[in-house]
Scaffold this motif. Sequence first.
Motif, mmCIF file in Angstrom:
data_model
loop_
_atom_site.group_PDB
_atom_site.id
_atom_site.type_symbol
_atom_site.label_atom_id
_atom_site.label_comp_id
_atom_site.label_asym_id
_atom_site.label_seq_id
_atom_site.Cartn_x
_atom_site.Cartn_y
_atom_site.Cartn_z
ATOM 1 N N ALA A 170 29.929 45.702 42.540
ATOM 2 C CA ALA A 170 30.030 45.244 41.142
ATOM 3 C C ALA A 170 31.475 44.904 40.780
ATOM 4 O O ALA A 170 32.416 45.426 41.381
ATOM 5 C CB ALA A 170 29.517 46.335 40.214
ATOM 6 N N GLY A 171 31.636 44.070 39.793
ATOM 7 C CA GLY A 171 32.961 43.843 39.218
ATOM 8 C C GLY A 171 33.389 45.111 38.482
ATOM 9 O O GLY A 171 32.560 45.794 37.880
ATOM 10 N N LEU A 172 34.672 45.429 38.571
ATOM 11 C CA LEU A 172 35.193 46.616 37.877
ATOM 12 C C LEU A 172 36.349 46.191 36.977
ATOM 13 O O LEU A 172 37.056 45.229 37.279
ATOM 14 C CB LEU A 172 35.705 47.659 38.877
ATOM 15 C CG LEU A 172 34.771 48.131 39.995
ATOM 16 C CD1 LEU A 172 35.489 49.162 40.872
ATOM 17 C CD2 LEU A 172 33.490 48.736 39.445
ATOM 18 N N PHE A 173 36.538 46.926 35.906
ATOM 19 C CA PHE A 173 37.665 46.633 35.012
ATOM 20 C C PHE A 173 38.969 47.155 35.617
ATOM 21 O O PHE A 173 39.023 48.304 36.082
ATOM 22 C CB PHE A 173 37.457 47.329 33.658
ATOM 23 C CG PHE A 173 36.376 46.722 32.829
ATOM 24 C CD1 PHE A 173 36.612 45.573 32.092
ATOM 25 C CD2 PHE A 173 35.114 47.288 32.784
ATOM 26 C CE1 PHE A 173 35.609 44.997 31.319
ATOM 27 C CE2 PHE A 173 34.107 46.730 32.012
ATOM 28 C CZ PHE A 173 34.350 45.586 31.284
ATOM 29 N N GLY A 174 39.990 46.321 35.608
ATOM 30 C CA GLY A 174 41.348 46.750 35.969
ATOM 31 C C GLY A 174 41.448 47.396 37.330
ATOM 32 O O GLY A 174 42.176 48.367 37.498
ATOM 33 N N TYR A 175 40.732 46.870 38.304
ATOM 34 C CA TYR A 175 40.686 47.571 39.591
ATOM 35 C C TYR A 175 40.717 46.607 40.770
ATOM 36 O O TYR A 175 39.773 46.545 41.550
ATOM 37 C CB TYR A 175 39.448 48.483 39.638
ATOM 38 C CG TYR A 175 39.687 49.724 40.458
ATOM 39 C CD1 TYR A 175 40.424 50.778 39.926
ATOM 40 C CD2 TYR A 175 39.235 49.827 41.748
ATOM 41 C CE1 TYR A 175 40.686 51.897 40.671
ATOM 42 C CE2 TYR A 175 39.496 50.948 42.508
ATOM 43 C CZ TYR A 175 40.219 51.986 41.953
ATOM 44 O OH TYR A 175 40.481 53.104 42.698
ATOM 45 N N THR A 176 41.758 45.855 40.869
ATOM 46 C CA THR A 176 42.069 44.933 41.973
ATOM 47 C C THR A 176 41.179 43.676 41.973
ATOM 48 O O THR A 176 40.104 43.667 41.382
ATOM 49 C CB THR A 176 41.954 45.571 43.397
ATOM 50 O OG1 THR A 176 40.607 45.517 43.835
ATOM 51 C CG2 THR A 176 42.492 46.976 43.434
ATOM 52 N N HIS A 177 41.650 42.693 42.702
ATOM 53 C CA HIS A 177 40.907 41.428 42.784
ATOM 54 C C HIS A 177 39.750 41.521 43.765
ATOM 55 O O HIS A 177 38.908 40.629 43.814
ATOM 56 C CB HIS A 177 41.879 40.282 43.104
ATOM 57 C CG HIS A 177 42.750 39.989 41.923
ATOM 58 N ND1 HIS A 177 42.535 38.929 41.077
ATOM 59 C CD2 HIS A 177 43.794 40.666 41.394
ATOM 60 C CE1 HIS A 177 43.423 38.962 40.095
ATOM 61 N NE2 HIS A 177 44.196 40.000 40.275
ATOM 62 N N LEU A 178 39.687 42.612 44.539
ATOM 63 C CA LEU A 178 38.510 42.838 45.394
ATOM 64 C C LEU A 178 37.267 43.066 44.540
ATOM 65 O O LEU A 178 36.153 42.821 44.974
ATOM 66 C CB LEU A 178 38.713 44.091 46.258
ATOM 67 C CG LEU A 178 39.520 43.968 47.529
ATOM 68 C CD1 LEU A 178 39.641 45.319 48.198
ATOM 69 C CD2 LEU A 178 38.853 42.978 48.470
ATOM 70 N N THR A 179 37.468 43.590 43.357
ATOM 71 C CA THR A 179 36.336 43.862 42.471
ATOM 72 C C THR A 179 36.379 42.945 41.241
ATOM 73 O O THR A 179 35.990 43.348 40.146
ATOM 74 C CB THR A 179 36.300 45.349 42.047
ATOM 75 O OG1 THR A 179 37.570 45.687 41.488
ATOM 76 C CG2 THR A 179 36.016 46.248 43.224
ATOM 77 N N GLY A 180 36.875 41.760 41.441
ATOM 78 C CA GLY A 180 36.781 40.756 40.388
ATOM 79 C C GLY A 180 38.063 40.425 39.659
ATOM 80 O O GLY A 180 38.142 39.418 38.959
ATOM 81 N N GLY A 181 39.053 41.292 39.758
ATOM 82 C CA GLY A 181 40.316 41.032 39.058
ATOM 83 C C GLY A 181 40.155 40.956 37.548
ATOM 84 O O GLY A 181 40.868 40.216 36.866
ATOM 85 N N TYR A 182 39.216 41.731 37.013
ATOM 86 C CA TYR A 182 39.012 41.715 35.553
ATOM 87 C C TYR A 182 40.121 42.498 34.855
ATOM 88 O O TYR A 182 40.465 43.599 35.301
ATOM 89 C CB TYR A 182 37.668 42.361 35.187
ATOM 90 C CG TYR A 182 36.462 41.528 35.544
ATOM 91 C CD1 TYR A 182 36.050 40.483 34.732
ATOM 92 C CD2 TYR A 182 35.723 41.804 36.687
ATOM 93 C CE1 TYR A 182 34.935 39.728 35.059
ATOM 94 C CE2 TYR A 182 34.612 41.052 37.025
ATOM 95 C CZ TYR A 182 34.226 40.015 36.203
ATOM 96 O OH TYR A 182 33.128 39.269 36.531
ATOM 97 N N PRO A 183 40.665 41.962 33.760
ATOM 98 C CA PRO A 183 41.677 42.719 33.015
ATOM 99 C C PRO A 183 41.097 44.046 32.532
ATOM 100 O O PRO A 183 39.937 44.120 32.140
ATOM 101 C CB PRO A 183 41.993 41.802 31.823
ATOM 102 C CG PRO A 183 41.594 40.439 32.273
ATOM 103 C CD PRO A 183 40.417 40.637 33.175
#
Lengths: 189, 391
Positions: free
Chosen positions: B124-137
């Motif tokens: 899943a995409g994660l908040f604030g947790y590297t671009h491996l998990t989406g790079g979401y702010p």
Amino acid sequence: MFHFSNIVRTKGDPKILESGPSLKQPVDQLARALGWFSIGLGVVEFFAPRRVTETLGMEGHETMVRAFGVREILAGIMSLSVDKNAGLWARVGGDGLDAAALLSGLTPDNPKKGNIALALLMVGGIAMLDYRAAQDTKPRRPPRDARRKLYPNRSGFPKGIESIRTAARQIAAHAGQNEVKQGDERRIP
Amino acid sequence: MKALVWHGKEDIRCDTVTDPEIQDSRDAIIKVTSCAICGSDLHLFHNFIPGMLPGDIMGHETMGEVVEVGSGVDGKLKKGDRIVVPFTIICGECDQCKRGNFSVCETTNRKRHLADKVFGHTTAGLFGYTHLTGGYPGGQAEYLRVPYADATHIKVPAGIPDEQLLFLSDIFPTGWQAAVQCDIEPTDTVAIWGCGPVGQMAIRSAILLGANQVIAIDCLPERLSMAEAGGATTINFETESVLERLQELTDGKGPEKCIDCVGMESHVMASLPDTLLDRAKQMVMAESDRPHVLREMIYVCRPGGIISVAGVYSGLSDMLPMGAFMNKGLTMRTGQTHVNRWTDDLLRRIEDGEIDPSFVITHTVPLEQGPEMYQVFRDKRDSCVKVVLKP
């Protein structure tokens, strides 16, 4: 720096307008510079030991120079890591070894003793920087015997821990009874 | 707005950044009322997990008030709603979400090509947790864009303080899932390595799930005292042998259930040579994780037992005793937390007064002090266990 990082942001994501103060201190920059210097010197010592010994008039000590190169590279890597303090102290120790090795070559019959004197001067200067950086990057963890706040009243269970344990036991017993009943039903042909 | 931004190893700053915008019809924007620093943020602070870029906003434990919703949120959220934001971004529609495996949602990682390469499959995409998990702010900011907001939220009632609800975003369900994965029975001894915030939640969860005995392992007096307050018997690994004490407390049989709440940055001690070797290999990038706790758990766990891994591992671990693991017939369960699978139950327990997760908070400071608090938390200064930030 952030102007570059803003370019790679996904469209619509927040971009930096103004950067706040950095946690990095000047000594962190010094540690970083010393780390890279250590790696650079180590690479030269490891791959071109003969050039080093010839410059110092210490031919025949190539193996030692190569070993020193490995030590420099490892200390440099450590100085660039989060354990930089250990890396910097390793460098201070290494400076001592360097000085001892140079002094052993400072004999009257060495035609390059001028270079050795210059190298000793450099080692001395760098050792001072290493020592200063090692002192200033001491981990700020409290000492083991420091007084600490304890939290003996923070159970997290507003109704008390015993009431929670009792409730959990009752639920488990109830679940156990249900399992037995289901088991009995399964045994009925 | 103000936000805590990663600029490099050990360099987090409180920057002024542009406000987030609605990018998709399923987005919502929240005004953050509380956020926290997580132990796994420290892995990013140390740059041990690959995939961070300067300019990334930190934080994945966040709650706040909805101030804007996209047209596709479909009435599930409206302005003024109070929500906790789970750290896993979920679509609610894919096969994994339908099975309740929210942390491996197949849709939300917008940089899934990276995760596919590194992990084999995207998570899943994660908040604030590297671009491996989406790079979401992330949510250590004044405002946060919540993607897939119609599914990615936990609505919470008014009248309960933020401090009791905030940890539904991560550490409470993480500790809970770690305990649930153990299939705890009333006769079980559960040993928990690490008494940080997740370890504390795992201790309370094991008690709530009816464990006979909970044993907590750490070396910091303040954390051990908090573990004891929560009903655990404690072992200080700096002054006692973990293996000997665990044998003693379980009549030589070993704990049936073991929980790892430490992860990839286990303590390095001269008396534990494997930890020194791991650290040296990690430094030269020959190993990404320091799995001392995994080794110890496999060695000490009772045959037929269960090992539950809540601590974060990022890549490669060496010298795991697979012989012992296989021959003892152990089961290992792991994973980022399927937050929304547990939060209805956990919210009810908070509302009923069964548990108050705010017990773990030791420091509450304004967002601007966040960078310094990363250092305080990392160095365990001032008996710090958990930091809450107020934007």
